[in-house]
Design a protein around this motif. Structure first.
Motif, PDB file in Angstrom:
ATOM      1  N   GLY A 109       3.066  -1.209  12.016  1.00 50.11           N
ATOM      2  CA  GLY A 109       3.369  -2.009  10.842  1.00 50.11           C
ATOM      3  C   GLY A 109       3.534  -1.163   9.598  1.00 50.11           C
ATOM      4  O   GLY A 109       4.450  -1.371   8.797  1.00 50.11           O
ATOM      5  N   ARG A 110       2.667  -0.188   9.426  1.00 54.68           N
ATOM      6  CA  ARG A 110       2.775   0.689   8.261  1.00 54.68           C
ATOM      7  C   ARG A 110       4.051   1.512   8.337  1.00 54.68           C
ATOM      8  O   ARG A 110       4.729   1.712   7.337  1.00 54.68           O
ATOM      9  CB  ARG A 110       1.560   1.602   8.174  1.00 54.68           C
ATOM     10  CG  ARG A 110       1.622   2.516   6.968  1.00 54.68           C
ATOM     11  CD  ARG A 110       0.301   3.144   6.701  1.00 54.68           C
ATOM     12  NE  ARG A 110      -0.664   2.102   6.409  1.00 54.68           N
ATOM     13  CZ  ARG A 110      -1.444   2.120   5.342  1.00 54.68           C
ATOM     14  NH1 ARG A 110      -1.359   3.097   4.496  1.00 54.68           N
ATOM     15  NH2 ARG A 110      -2.303   1.152   5.152  1.00 54.68           N
ATOM     16  N   TRP A 111       4.393   1.996   9.530  1.00 53.52           N
ATOM     17  CA  TRP A 111       5.621   2.776   9.699  1.00 53.52           C
ATOM     18  C   TRP A 111       6.843   1.919   9.376  1.00 53.52           C
ATOM     19  O   TRP A 111       7.746   2.359   8.662  1.00 53.52           O
ATOM     20  CB  TRP A 111       5.701   3.299  11.132  1.00 53.52           C
ATOM     21  CG  TRP A 111       6.979   4.002  11.416  1.00 53.52           C
ATOM     22  CD1 TRP A 111       7.316   5.280  11.085  1.00 53.52           C
ATOM     23  CD2 TRP A 111       8.121   3.450  12.072  1.00 53.52           C
ATOM     24  NE1 TRP A 111       8.579   5.559  11.502  1.00 53.52           N
ATOM     25  CE2 TRP A 111       9.109   4.458  12.110  1.00 53.52           C
ATOM     26  CE3 TRP A 111       8.411   2.208  12.628  1.00 53.52           C
ATOM     27  CZ2 TRP A 111      10.349   4.237  12.690  1.00 53.52           C
ATOM     28  CZ3 TRP A 111       9.643   2.008  13.193  1.00 53.52           C
ATOM     29  CH2 TRP A 111      10.591   3.016  13.228  1.00 53.52           C
ATOM     30  N   TRP A 150       6.942  -0.768   7.511  1.00 54.35           N
ATOM     31  CA  TRP A 150       6.954  -1.067   6.087  1.00 54.35           C
ATOM     32  C   TRP A 150       7.537   0.107   5.303  1.00 54.35           C
ATOM     33  O   TRP A 150       8.382  -0.072   4.437  1.00 54.35           O
ATOM     34  CB  TRP A 150       5.537  -1.374   5.604  1.00 54.35           C
ATOM     35  CG  TRP A 150       5.489  -1.627   4.134  1.00 54.35           C
ATOM     36  CD1 TRP A 150       5.197  -0.722   3.164  1.00 54.35           C
ATOM     37  CD2 TRP A 150       5.782  -2.848   3.461  1.00 54.35           C
ATOM     38  NE1 TRP A 150       5.267  -1.308   1.939  1.00 54.35           N
ATOM     39  CE2 TRP A 150       5.630  -2.621   2.091  1.00 54.35           C
ATOM     40  CE3 TRP A 150       6.151  -4.123   3.895  1.00 54.35           C
ATOM     41  CZ2 TRP A 150       5.841  -3.611   1.142  1.00 54.35           C
ATOM     42  CZ3 TRP A 150       6.351  -5.102   2.950  1.00 54.35           C
ATOM     43  CH2 TRP A 150       6.201  -4.845   1.595  1.00 54.35           C
ATOM     44  N   ASN A 151       7.071   1.300   5.615  1.00 54.40           N
ATOM     45  CA  ASN A 151       7.557   2.479   4.900  1.00 54.40           C
ATOM     46  C   ASN A 151       9.036   2.734   5.165  1.00 54.40           C
ATOM     47  O   ASN A 151       9.750   3.196   4.290  1.00 54.40           O
ATOM     48  CB  ASN A 151       6.740   3.710   5.278  1.00 54.40           C
ATOM     49  CG  ASN A 151       5.351   3.670   4.700  1.00 54.40           C
ATOM     50  OD1 ASN A 151       5.092   2.983   3.717  1.00 54.40           O
ATOM     51  ND2 ASN A 151       4.438   4.395   5.314  1.00 54.40           N
ATOM     52  N   SER A 195       9.807  -1.070   2.133  1.00 56.21           N
ATOM     53  CA  SER A 195       9.174  -0.621   0.899  1.00 56.21           C
ATOM     54  C   SER A 195      10.162  -0.419  -0.244  1.00 56.21           C
ATOM     55  O   SER A 195       9.761  -0.121  -1.354  1.00 56.21           O
ATOM     56  CB  SER A 195       8.396   0.670   1.141  1.00 56.21           C
ATOM     57  OG  SER A 195       9.279   1.722   1.468  1.00 56.21           O
ATOM     58  N   ARG A 232      -1.297  -1.689  13.655  1.00 60.92           N
ATOM     59  CA  ARG A 232      -1.449  -1.287  12.255  1.00 60.92           C
ATOM     60  C   ARG A 232      -0.584  -0.076  11.936  1.00 60.92           C
ATOM     61  O   ARG A 232       0.082  -0.024  10.903  1.00 60.92           O
ATOM     62  CB  ARG A 232      -2.925  -0.987  11.994  1.00 60.92           C
ATOM     63  CG  ARG A 232      -3.202  -0.502  10.625  1.00 60.92           C
ATOM     64  CD  ARG A 232      -4.218  -1.357   9.953  1.00 60.92           C
ATOM     65  NE  ARG A 232      -4.274  -0.990   8.561  1.00 60.92           N
ATOM     66  CZ  ARG A 232      -5.371  -1.006   7.858  1.00 60.92           C
ATOM     67  NH1 ARG A 232      -6.480  -1.409   8.415  1.00 60.92           N
ATOM     68  NH2 ARG A 232      -5.378  -0.669   6.604  1.00 60.92           N
ATOM     69  N   ILE A 233      -0.579   0.899  12.829  1.00 58.67           N
ATOM     70  CA  ILE A 233       0.256   2.089  12.631  1.00 58.67           C
ATOM     71  C   ILE A 233       1.734   1.707  12.648  1.00 58.67           C
ATOM     72  O   ILE A 233       2.509   2.143  11.797  1.00 58.67           O
ATOM     73  CB  ILE A 233      -0.071   3.156  13.695  1.00 58.67           C
ATOM     74  CG1 ILE A 233      -1.471   3.725  13.446  1.00 58.67           C
ATOM     75  CG2 ILE A 233       0.972   4.268  13.701  1.00 58.67           C
ATOM     76  CD1 ILE A 233      -1.988   4.601  14.561  1.00 58.67           C
TER      77      ILE A 233
END
Length: 64
Positions: free
Chosen positions: A30-32, A34-35, A39, A27-28
Motif C-alpha cells: 500500500g505504501r509503495w 501510494w508513493n 501521492s 502495508r508495504i
C-alpha cells in the motif's frame, strides 16, 4: 502440563504468524502504491518554503 505443543496450538500459531505477515505485506504494498501513483498532489501555488512551513506546522499540531 508438559512443554510440548499440541497440533492445534501449532496450527493456531502458524495461522496468527501468517496473518501478521499478510498485514505487513499489504502495508508495504500500500505504501509503495501510494508513493508511486497516488501521492501526486495538484499544484497549490505555494513556494517550496511555504510548503515546508505548512509541513512543520502540521507536524507540530499532530504531536501535541
Amino acid at each position: 502440563m508438559s512443554g510440548h505443543m499440541t497440533p492445534e496450538q501449532v496450527s493456531n500459531l502458524v495461522t496468527i504468524g501468517a496473518l501478521i505477515l499478510v498485514v505487513i505485506a499489504l502495508r508495504i504494498a500500500g505504501r509503495w502504491a501510494w508513493n508511486k501513483w497516488l501521492s501526486d498532489v495538484p499544484d497549490d501555488g505555494l513556494t517550496q518554503e511555504e510548503r515546508d512551513l505548512r509541513l512543520v506546522q502540521r507536524h507540530k499540531a499532530r504531536n501535541r
